[in-house]
Design an enzyme around this catalytic site. Structure first.
Site, PDB file in Angstrom:
ATOM      1  N   LYS A   1     -58.860  15.409 -19.650  1.00 41.74           N
ATOM      2  CA  LYS A   1     -58.333  14.743 -20.732  1.00 41.74           C
ATOM      3  C   LYS A   1     -57.086  14.243 -20.666  1.00 41.74           C
ATOM      4  O   LYS A   1     -56.233  15.024 -20.325  1.00 41.74           O
ATOM      5  CB  LYS A   1     -58.553  15.828 -22.072  1.00 41.74           C
ATOM      6  CG  LYS A   1     -58.373  14.835 -23.189  1.00 41.74           C
ATOM      7  CD  LYS A   1     -57.684  15.553 -24.563  1.00 41.74           C
ATOM      8  CE  LYS A   1     -56.062  15.347 -24.652  1.00 41.74           C
ATOM      9  NZ  LYS A   1     -55.648  14.031 -24.628  1.00 41.74           N
TER      10      LYS A   1
ATOM     11  N   GLU B   1     -47.830  23.943 -16.945  1.00 45.40           N
ATOM     12  CA  GLU B   1     -46.591  23.109 -16.434  1.00 45.40           C
ATOM     13  C   GLU B   1     -45.911  22.471 -17.509  1.00 45.40           C
ATOM     14  O   GLU B   1     -46.430  21.308 -18.152  1.00 45.40           O
ATOM     15  CB  GLU B   1     -47.224  22.266 -15.414  1.00 45.40           C
ATOM     16  CG  GLU B   1     -48.159  22.739 -14.284  1.00 45.40           C
ATOM     17  CD  GLU B   1     -47.283  23.767 -13.361  1.00 45.40           C
ATOM     18  OE1 GLU B   1     -46.064  23.706 -13.305  1.00 45.40           O
ATOM     19  OE2 GLU B   1     -47.724  24.690 -12.684  1.00 45.40           O
TER      20      GLU B   1
ATOM     21  N   CYS C   1     -40.783  15.662 -15.550  1.00 43.64           N
ATOM     22  CA  CYS C   1     -40.383  17.300 -15.939  1.00 43.64           C
ATOM     23  C   CYS C   1     -39.334  17.732 -15.147  1.00 43.64           C
ATOM     24  O   CYS C   1     -38.530  18.504 -15.809  1.00 43.64           O
ATOM     25  CB  CYS C   1     -41.465  17.993 -15.825  1.00 43.64           C
ATOM     26  SG  CYS C   1     -42.433  17.961 -14.172  1.00 43.64           S
TER      27      CYS C   1
ATOM     28  N   GLU D   1     -34.735  19.004 -24.011  1.00 41.26           N
ATOM     29  CA  GLU D   1     -35.428  17.934 -22.849  1.00 41.26           C
ATOM     30  C   GLU D   1     -35.394  16.847 -23.602  1.00 41.26           C
ATOM     31  O   GLU D   1     -35.922  16.563 -24.881  1.00 41.26           O
ATOM     32  CB  GLU D   1     -36.885  18.316 -22.494  1.00 41.26           C
ATOM     33  CG  GLU D   1     -37.322  17.681 -21.478  1.00 41.26           C
ATOM     34  CD  GLU D   1     -38.871  17.924 -21.362  1.00 41.26           C
ATOM     35  OE1 GLU D   1     -39.477  18.304 -22.204  1.00 41.26           O
ATOM     36  OE2 GLU D   1     -38.975  18.022 -19.889  1.00 41.26           O
TER      37      GLU D   1
HETATM   38  P1  NAD Z   1     -47.604  16.486 -24.872  1.00 39.82           P
HETATM   39  O1  NAD Z   1     -47.694  17.860 -24.763  1.00 39.82           O
HETATM   40  O2  NAD Z   1     -47.402  15.964 -26.108  1.00 39.82           O
HETATM   41  O3  NAD Z   1     -49.192  15.997 -24.498  1.00 39.82           O
HETATM   42  C1  NAD Z   1     -49.747  16.388 -23.166  1.00 39.82           C
HETATM   43  C2  NAD Z   1     -51.264  16.235 -23.123  1.00 39.82           C
HETATM   44  O4  NAD Z   1     -51.590  17.375 -24.317  1.00 39.82           O
HETATM   45  C3  NAD Z   1     -51.944  14.946 -24.002  1.00 39.82           C
HETATM   46  O5  NAD Z   1     -53.052  14.813 -23.314  1.00 39.82           O
HETATM   47  C4  NAD Z   1     -52.061  15.223 -25.326  1.00 39.82           C
HETATM   48  O6  NAD Z   1     -53.034  14.488 -25.955  1.00 39.82           O
HETATM   49  C5  NAD Z   1     -52.559  16.747 -25.395  1.00 39.82           C
HETATM   50  N1  NAD Z   1     -52.234  17.561 -26.619  1.00 39.82           N
HETATM   51  C6  NAD Z   1     -51.402  17.251 -27.421  1.00 39.82           C
HETATM   52  N2  NAD Z   1     -51.402  18.231 -28.411  1.00 39.82           N
HETATM   53  C7  NAD Z   1     -52.325  19.025 -28.095  1.00 39.82           C
HETATM   54  C8  NAD Z   1     -52.754  20.290 -28.565  1.00 39.82           C
HETATM   55  N3  NAD Z   1     -52.564  20.787 -29.693  1.00 39.82           N
HETATM   56  N4  NAD Z   1     -53.807  21.035 -28.196  1.00 39.82           N
HETATM   57  C9  NAD Z   1     -54.315  20.515 -26.638  1.00 39.82           C
HETATM   58  N5  NAD Z   1     -53.803  19.225 -26.215  1.00 39.82           N
HETATM   59  C10 NAD Z   1     -52.958  18.678 -26.815  1.00 39.82           C
HETATM   60  O7  NAD Z   1     -46.776  16.165 -23.779  1.00 39.82           O
HETATM   61  P2  NAD Z   1     -46.233  14.665 -23.171  1.00 39.82           P
HETATM   62  O8  NAD Z   1     -45.175  14.105 -24.154  1.00 39.82           O
HETATM   63  O9  NAD Z   1     -47.496  13.653 -22.839  1.00 39.82           O
HETATM   64  O10 NAD Z   1     -45.458  14.855 -21.842  1.00 39.82           O
HETATM   65  C11 NAD Z   1     -44.357  14.929 -21.724  1.00 39.82           C
HETATM   66  C12 NAD Z   1     -44.210  16.584 -21.532  1.00 39.82           C
HETATM   67  O11 NAD Z   1     -44.782  17.114 -20.267  1.00 39.82           O
HETATM   68  C13 NAD Z   1     -42.676  16.786 -21.327  1.00 39.82           C
HETATM   69  O12 NAD Z   1     -42.251  18.068 -21.962  1.00 39.82           O
HETATM   70  C14 NAD Z   1     -42.741  17.225 -19.614  1.00 39.82           C
HETATM   71  O13 NAD Z   1     -41.325  17.923 -19.420  1.00 39.82           O
HETATM   72  C15 NAD Z   1     -43.855  17.739 -19.533  1.00 39.82           C
HETATM   73  N6  NAD Z   1     -44.439  17.664 -18.030  1.00 39.82           N
HETATM   74  C16 NAD Z   1     -44.188  18.837 -17.210  1.00 39.82           C
HETATM   75  C17 NAD Z   1     -44.753  18.677 -15.958  1.00 39.82           C
HETATM   76  C18 NAD Z   1     -44.786  19.887 -15.173  1.00 39.82           C
HETATM   77  O14 NAD Z   1     -45.370  19.847 -13.989  1.00 39.82           O
HETATM   78  N7  NAD Z   1     -44.021  21.048 -15.402  1.00 39.82           N
HETATM   79  C19 NAD Z   1     -45.105  17.603 -15.424  1.00 39.82           C
HETATM   80  C20 NAD Z   1     -45.206  16.453 -16.299  1.00 39.82           C
HETATM   81  C21 NAD Z   1     -44.610  16.469 -17.429  1.00 39.82           C
END
Ligand code: NAD
Length: 482
Positions: free
Chosen positions: A175, A249, A283, A383
């Site tokens: 997804k 992650e 991230c 963050e």
């Molecule tokens: P997000 O958590 O809002 O969304 C990520 C994904 O989760 C999307 O596909 C979204 O549709 C889905 N999602 C949202 N709510 C959900 C739920 N309740 N249950 C299941 N899935 C759900 O994150 P974002 O805003 O897309 O990405 C930014 C974040 O990702 C930042 O915090 C960043 O640090 C983190 N990130 C971490 C890494 C790592 O390797 N540690 C890498 C890249 C990004």
């Protein structure tokens, strides 16, 4: 009708007919649309993945055949790299240099690295003491894996998960984030072209509701999630129904330590790019700078000058270094963080605003530098995921370690020094999954990637990823002289 769901080898629209627009962050224009997967679609994707797990086309394939398919995926990514990079830039906003030179080739390298692992997933014999018994271990696929992707590096993050999952013989439901589904659709087409059997890779596009339906689903054995810490915690709760395996992650607030003996010009360049790379939407981005008090003025001045010279613009412009943020909501979030920092008394040394003029329709934000930041300010703790650089000073190494570790996050950290003792001491004492000494925060398929504390559970990449995508089985033969 957007036919972006791929279930059991067929491209289909949502069973409800629902869809959503996909926007170009550089100008806010609609560039495509994707199907909003319903609960029924997700049930079907899970059933397809479950069926494919035991179908002979996948279950009986040899490790060498699996390796060849994954290698072919890498070749096809490279053959289509120009088109994929342009699409990623249009959808995500990142400069073409980032998508073409790092994101797309990085994804291809992940498929090659894990292609190599297919023929090297081993068990062991165990030196048991039960008379006459023989014991060995097998590593088997976990089963049906839901792979949930964020919007900051959509193509590469999808590869981080799909490549090891398939190398270990799992089946998957991917997804992508609702903001950036387009290149994941292309990746699934490439996987099919490479010879992945029907049902082994399924794609569901949609937002948080689709994510929730996957993480709560009793037919899913493992969730691998990259995204925010807040959603990561929700996923842990949602997965408790069948105690599915979960790897996370999550977010970060990586400290970067600039020691008194650091090469300041190299530190300025490395920290600037370590922060503004992909407009700060990384991230592991360096996002709080602890500078030895003897060097702090020099560092701040040089950072401000270098930041002001960065070329901001649409990612498709060849000279762009700083592209837009990914969405209007995220732009508003970054803007609000900056406003709060000013209100808290931090001194703005450059940037601080969204772009005006010809970039005003896109989601651009200037690289922003703050001095006079204290540890308790939100700009130093939360963050932001944007090009915002809070500079703090320190005098004493012990005090510095305590301050750097006083965070819920623990994804990465950087140390800038010419002294090997300082480098090793800090590397041992800072609580983070990855420590970079005098370098940018780059991932590599051979090096484990993941966080301490609220930055996540488990590791991606390296041999550790193989452990995360397999279950360990023990087999006993004979014994006890019955
Ligand atoms: P997000 O958590 O809002 O969304 C990520 C994904 O989760 C999307 O596909 C979204 O549709 C889905 N999602 C949202 N709510 C959900 C739920 N309740 N249950 C299941 N899935 C759900 O994150 P974002 O805003 O897309 O990405 C930014 C974040 O990702 C930042 O915090 C960043 O640090 C983190 N990130 C971490 C890494 C790592 O390797 N540690 C890498 C890249 C990004």
């Amino acid at each position: 009708m957007s036919k972006t769901l791929f279930i059991d080898g067929e491209w289909t629209a949502s069973s409800t007919g629902g869809s959503f627009d996909v926007l170009n962050p550089a100008d806010g224009e609609i560039i495509g649309s994707a199907a909003e997967a319903s609960t029924k679609d997700i049930d079907e994707a899970v059933a397809a993945a479950r069926g494919a797990l035991s179908a002979k086309e996948w279950r009986d394939i040899t490790p060498a055949q699996r390796a060849r398919i994954l290698w072919r995926v890498a070749d096809l990514i490279e053959a289509n790299a120009d088109e994929l990079a342009r699409l990623e830039t249009l959808d995500q906003g990142q400069p073409l240099g980032v998508s073409r030179n790092l994101n797309i080739p990085g994804a291809a390298e992940h498929f090659r690295y894990f292609a190599g692992w297919c023929t090297k997933i081993e068990g062991a014999t165990s030196p048991v003491s039960i008379p006459g018994a023989f014991h060995y271990t097998r590593r088997e696929p976990v089963g049906v894996c839901a792979l949930i992707i964020p919007w900051n590096f959509p193509f590469m993050t999808a590869a981080w998960k799909i490549a090891p999952a398939l190398a270990c013989g799992n089946t998957v439901i991917v997804k992508p984030a609702e903001q950036t589904p387009l290149t994941t659709v292309r990746l699934v087409e490439i996987l099919t072209e490479a010879g992945i059997p029907a049902g082994v890779v399924n794609l569901v596009t949609g937002g948080p509701e689709a994510g929730r339906a996957l993480t709560e689903h009793a037919g899913i054995d493992k969730v691998s999630f990259t995204g925010s810490t807040e959603v990561g915690k929700e996923i842990v709760r949602a997965s408790s129904g069948n105690l599915k395996r979960v790897t996370l992650e999550l977010g970060g607030k990586s400290p970067s330590i600039i020691a008194r003996d650091a090469d300041i010009d190299a530190a300025v360049q490395g920290n600037l790019m370590g922060n503004v790379f992909n407009s700060g939407q990384v991230c592991a981005a360096y996002s709080r700078f602890y500078v030895d008090s003897a060097r702090v003025d020099e560092f701040a001045e040089k950072m401000a000058t270098a930041a002001a010279s960065l070329k901001m613009g649409p990612g498709l412009n060849p000279d762009t270094v700083l592209g837009p943020l990914n969405s209007a909501e995220h732009l508003a979030r970054v803007e609000s963080h900056v406003k709060r920092a000013v209100e808290a008394g931090a001194e703005l040394r450059g940037g601080g605003s969204r772009a005006q003029g010809e970039l005003a329709n896109g989601y651009f934000f200037e690289p922003t530098i703050f001095t006079g930041v204290t540890d308790s300010m939100a700009v130093a703790r939360e963050e932001i995921f944007g090009p915002v650089m809070p500079i703090l000073s320190y005098d004493d190494a012990d005090e510095l370690v305590a301050r750097a570790n006083d965070s819920d996050f623990g994804l990465a950290a950087a140390i800038w020094t010419k002294d090997l003792n300082t480098a090793h001491e800090m590397a041992a004492r800072i609580q983070a999954g990855t420590i970079y000494v005098n370098m940018l925060p780059a991932p590599d398929p051979a090096a484990p990637w993941g966080g301490y504390k609220s930055s996540g559970w488990g590791r991606e990449m390296g041999p550790q990823a193989i452990e995360e995508y397999t279950e360990l089985k023990g087999v006993w033969i004979g014994g006890l002289n019955l």
